[in-house]
Scaffold this motif. Structure first.
Motif, short mmCIF file in Angstrom:
data_model
loop_
_atom_site.label_atom_id
_atom_site.label_comp_id
_atom_site.label_asym_id
_atom_site.label_seq_id
_atom_site.Cartn_x
_atom_site.Cartn_y
_atom_site.Cartn_z
N LYS A 1 -4.86 -54.47 -48.31
CA LYS A 1 -5.75 -55.60 -48.10
C LYS A 1 -6.44 -55.99 -49.40
N LEU B 1 -6.07 -59.70 -51.00
CA LEU B 1 -7.28 -60.49 -51.21
C LEU B 1 -7.53 -60.72 -52.70
N TRP C 1 -15.90 -57.47 -48.14
CA TRP C 1 -14.71 -58.12 -48.69
C TRP C 1 -15.05 -59.45 -49.34
N CYS D 1 -14.17 -60.49 -53.10
CA CYS D 1 -13.44 -61.72 -53.44
C CYS D 1 -14.24 -62.59 -54.41
N LEU E 1 -7.72 -65.88 -47.67
CA LEU E 1 -8.98 -65.16 -47.46
C LEU E 1 -9.46 -65.34 -46.02
#
Length: 201
Positions: free
Chosen positions: A6, A10, A76, A80, A120
């Motif tokens: 992941k 991402l 997350w 990002c 995303l």
């Protein structure tokens, strides 16, 4: 999906988004979203520093993300935002001019930006700013995330354009329109149906 996988996906999506901004959009002074436009508007009207506005907005929206989307999404999203910022900071000094004409760069940048943000959103993360608000509204109300993001960013961009500079903001709204259409395509795309089923022999 594993954490490492992941993180890689991402990270790649955030990199694509960052390159779209730094290489194709920012050289033409085209804002990439509503948060940037709010900072421009407050700086123009009240002389509030850009960084202060962006920090306060992202802090508040990350708090909202924790409440409505969970701590995982907030983590997350921070990841990002960090990757995107690093890519923009690294690419910006290398850009000594524009790649092509504004309409060509707008189209390419918008498509790449939409792909990055779309991945995303598809994985339950966001790139910060108004994307968080759009993701929350989409989850709570069931609205299309792309159309929700366009409505939010489009309204803020139009207001900023009326106050500051309508020409650049019209380009920004066009960017949002293209990018959010790409976002919705990615969000609705059924990955499982696109992969042929192979029977075990």
């Amino acid at each position: 999906m594993g954490v490492l996988r992941k993180a890689v996906i991402l990270g790649l999506a955030s990199t694509i988004q960052g390159l779209a901004m730094a290489v194709f959009l920012f050289p033409h002074f085209i804002p990439s979203g509503g948060a940037a436009s709010v900072s421009v508007l407050l700086n123009y009207l009240l002389h509030v520093p850009f960084a202060d506005t962006l920090w306060v907005m992202n802090a508040c929206l990350l708090g909202a993300a924790i409440k409505w989307l969970g701590k995982g999404n907030a983590f997350w999203t921070m990841y990002c935002v960090t990757v995107t910022s690093v890519v923009v900071d690294a690419a910006d000094p290398l850009m000594t001019g524009t790649v092509s004409f504004v309409f060509v760069d707008l189209l390419i940048g918008s498509i790449l930006f939409g792909i990055g943000v779309g991945v995303l959103f598809r994985m339950g993360a966001s790139s910060g700013g108004m994307d968080i608000l759009a993701l929350i509204i989409s989850k709570l109300k069931g609205y299309s995330p792309g159309k929700t993001l366009f409505a939010i960013n489009g309204s803020v961009l139009l207001l900023t354009g009326i106050v500051v500079d309508l020409k650049i903001i019209l380009f920004a709204i066009a960017c949002q329109f293209i990018a959010t259409r790409i976002l919705d395509i990615i969000n609705k795309f059924d990955i499982r149906r696109s992969i042929p089923h192979v029977e075990n022999v």
